[in-house]
Design a protein around this motif. Structure first.
Motif, PDB file in Angstrom:
ATOM      1  N   UNK A  69       0.805  -1.093   0.017  1.00  0.00           N
ATOM      2  CA  UNK A  69      -0.067  -0.181   0.030  1.00  0.00           C
ATOM      3  C   UNK A  69       0.990   1.218   0.145  1.00  0.00           C
ATOM      4  N   UNK A  70       1.137   1.838  -1.232  1.00  0.00           N
ATOM      5  CA  UNK A  70       2.268   2.764  -1.418  1.00  0.00           C
ATOM      6  C   UNK A  70       1.461   4.192  -1.472  1.00  0.00           C
ATOM      7  N   UNK A  71       1.867   5.157  -0.315  1.00  0.00           N
ATOM      8  CA  UNK A  71       1.367   6.342  -0.195  1.00  0.00           C
ATOM      9  C   UNK A  71       1.459   7.200  -1.448  1.00  0.00           C
ATOM     10  N   UNK A  72       0.409   7.909  -1.690  1.00  0.00           N
ATOM     11  CA  UNK A  72       0.243   8.766  -3.093  1.00  0.00           C
ATOM     12  C   UNK A  72       1.481   9.730  -2.977  1.00  0.00           C
ATOM     13  N   UNK A  73       1.806  10.317  -1.932  1.00  0.00           N
ATOM     14  CA  UNK A  73       2.994  11.295  -1.934  1.00  0.00           C
ATOM     15  C   UNK A  73       4.376  10.735  -2.340  1.00  0.00           C
ATOM     16  N   UNK A  74       4.329   9.450  -2.111  1.00  0.00           N
ATOM     17  CA  UNK A  74       5.620   8.777  -2.565  1.00  0.00           C
ATOM     18  C   UNK A  74       5.644   8.538  -4.065  1.00  0.00           C
ATOM     19  N   UNK A  75       4.339   8.179  -4.505  1.00  0.00           N
ATOM     20  CA  UNK A  75       4.280   7.972  -5.983  1.00  0.00           C
ATOM     21  C   UNK A  75       4.589   9.230  -6.718  1.00  0.00           C
ATOM     22  N   UNK A  76       4.166  10.262  -6.358  1.00  0.00           N
ATOM     23  CA  UNK A  76       4.184  11.595  -6.766  1.00  0.00           C
ATOM     24  C   UNK A  76       5.710  11.857  -7.020  1.00  0.00           C
ATOM     25  N   UNK A  77       6.593  11.198  -6.441  1.00  0.00           N
ATOM     26  CA  UNK A  77       8.093  11.633  -6.498  1.00  0.00           C
ATOM     27  C   UNK A  77       8.584  11.502  -7.830  1.00  0.00           C
TER      28      UNK A  77
END
Length: 567
Positions: A69-77
């Motif tokens: 479950x990967x946070x959106x803020x991490x994906x956005x990097x």
């Protein structure tokens, strides 16, 4: 100690000989990109072998990322373009260190690019390329329409090929200019592209009091995907009307249309219905993705004995074959699959539909148009003069259509149709109530298939579960059967289910059944006799799929009714 070259390591492990490796290196020199990905593409290595090879070479264990479950803020990097092009996915960040799943962790150039973009140290880990691609589609599609501002900044996916209606007046051009501005086009196209990517069957764009809401129907369940400002709602609706060449100045009456778009390298048809409500116009869009249509009887989920009988009955030279069930249970898909099974160039097959959902190769398809009095019954009268062997009627809705269907079956044609009834036996009494003579029905009926759709458990996250003996006894579930429950993961968008399968009951019109039909007995007596002759009911077929670990008890109970005792 200096680490040996990766190419030498491959040869040392015996996975490639030097000759094949030289060929792969020559291809890599011409093509560029990732060597390890190229080895899989060229067929020198399987994906699992590559993962094990990289893990052994780098002395780090592989990581399965689909259940994370990967946070959106991490994906956005990491930008989506870089993630898709290089097959990388950020999965976690601790302090200034970003952990990145890579199919090729040996690619130092990509790692350097990630460092520059994120201003973080990069900790590369190994993951299967297929899982990385799937996770990228899942996570980046989640943020794809998170806000209208994001859409306006991005690129508009898909080039729309609008189906024009001949003879339409060109009186709408002045207003079209305002709704064909880039932001509205990008936003609308992004909604449709996301619907296609996630396998939605329907898209609902609905005005509420303060905002507008977007919902997708996926695997039969409506899910809210997004909401947007009510101010742009009229422009989005008008944009969709322009695609369908509808009247954009008409807001008081319902309208229907369709258009075609090429999205995600697929040709997709969209069927549109516009309905005026008290707070604005609501749009329902049916997504007809030909690439996902299962026009193969063997892939619809029917049990072997039902499938065998279906194939035998559908090859009969004449008679009436019915598929029954409520709206949205896959009746048309089943009929199309039957036609695919029986089609040959020697047969003249004609369909009458409202509307035509999929174009079938080699089949003559007619769409009814009540506005010009082109009804099912009127079409059938003309079709009978076209020398057909097989006729498919989209739906038997009234006495005229039923009468024409029966007469067509009596005169040597195989007639396929659908009927809105809840059970196979109920379809017989329904036709009699429409005015069809029982003796005509008994002499023409070939078989009746009734079906429902249940969601299939996600194979990646389903969990074993125990069921009490009392419940097993109540629903006649075998004691030794291993049951499963839905859990939820990224692969299934945390629903626990992925796809749908049919549960069915098939009533074959054997002589004892025909005699009961001719005698005008009740629905319950026909069903009881069919069960004695071996018919598996909807509930029984659903229980069988539970015992096979395909679906859950909750899903089956939602769509099937309990059976009456045979005694």
């Amino acid at each position: 100690m200096k680490r040996k070259k990766f190419t030498d390591y491959i040869v040392e492990k015996g996975l490639l000989n030097q000759e094949d490796l030289d060929k792969a290196l020559a291809a890599h020199k011409k093509k560029g990109g990732s060597l390890v990905e190229l080895l899989v593409q060229l067929g020198y290595l399987k994906e699992a072998q590559l993962v094990d090879l990289l893990s052994g070479y780098l002395s780090i264990p592989p990581v399965r990322i689909l259940n994370l479950n990967i946070p959106k803020e991490v994906i956005a990097l990491i930008p989506e373009t870089l993630a898709r092009d290089q097959k990388v996915l950020p999965i976690g960040k601790i302090g200034n260190t970003l952990t990145v799943a890579m199919g090729d962790p040996l690619n130092v150039l990509v790692i350097d690019d990630i460092k520059k973009i994120t201003k973080c140290e990069v900790n590369p880990i190994i993951s299967p390329l297929s899982e990385i691609r799937e996770a990228i589609s899942t996570y980046y599609s989640q943020v794809q329409i998170s806000s209208i501002e994001d859409i306006i900044k991005g690129e508009a996916p898909g080039d729309l090929e609008i189906i024009k209606r001949p003879g339409k007046e060109e009186s709408q051009q002045e207003f079209i200019g305002s709704i064909e501005e880039a932001p509205v086009i990008k936003f609308t196209n992004s909604l449709l592209a996301k619907a296609v990517e996630e396998g939605a069957s329907d898209v609902l764009i609905e005005p509420l009091e303060q905002i507008s809401r977007v919902r997708f129907r996926i695997d039969g369940i409506l899910r809210q995907i997004d909401n947007f400002s009510k101010k742009i709602h009229p422009y989005v609706i008008s944009r969709i009307k322009v695609m369908c060449n509808l009247n954009i100045s008409e807001h008081r009456l319902p309208q229907e249309g369709r258009f075609r778009s090429k999205m995600l390298n697929k040709n997709v048809d969209f069927r549109v219905s516009v309905l005026p409500t008290s707070v604005g116009e609501k749009v329902a869009i049916r997504v007809l993705d030909k690439t996902t249509a299962l026009l193969d009887l063997g892939r619809l989920g029917f049990e072997d004995e039902v499938l065998k009988q279906l194939k035998v009955d559908s090859l009969k030279s004449h008679g009436l074959f019915l598929v029954c069930g409520p709206t949205g249970t896959g009746k048309t898909t089943t009929l199309y699959s039957v036609i695919e099974h029986i089609y040959s160039p020697e047969k003249n097959i004609v369909t009458v539909e409202d509307p035509i959902e999929y174009q079938l190769k080699g089949i003559n398809q007619v769409s009814i148009n009540p506005a010009v009095h082109l009804t099912f019954a009127a079409c059938l009268r003309s079709i009978l003069r076209q020398d057909p062997d097989i006729i498919m009627i989209g739906e038997i809705r009234d006495a005229d259509t039923a009468d024409m269907g029966i007469k067509s079956a009596l005169t040597g044609h195989l007639v396929l149709s659908t009927l809105h009834t809840t059970t196979s036996a109920g379809s017989i009494t329904r036709l009699v109530n429409m005015g069809v003579e029982a003796f005509l029905l008994s002499s023409t009926l070939v078989g009746v298939l009734t079906q429902r759709l249940v969601r299939v458990l996600c194979p990646k996250c389903k969990e074993k579960m125990e069921l009490s003996d009392s419940l097993r006894q109540r629903y006649l579930i075998a004691k030794q059967a291993q049951l499963y429950k839905a859990k939820g993961c990224q692969h299934c968008q945390n629903t626990g289910y992925k796809g749908r399968v049919a549960v069915c009951e098939y009533l074959s019109a054997t002589l004892p059944i025909k005699n009961l039909v001719n005698s005008k007995v009740s629905e319950s007596m026909i069903k009881k006799q069919a069960r004695k002759l071996g018919m598996r009911t909807l509930r029984q077929d659903g229980i069988l799929k539970i015992e096979k670990g395909i679906t859950t008890l909750e899903e089956v109970l939602k769509v099937t009714a309990p059976d009456e005792p045979l005694t």
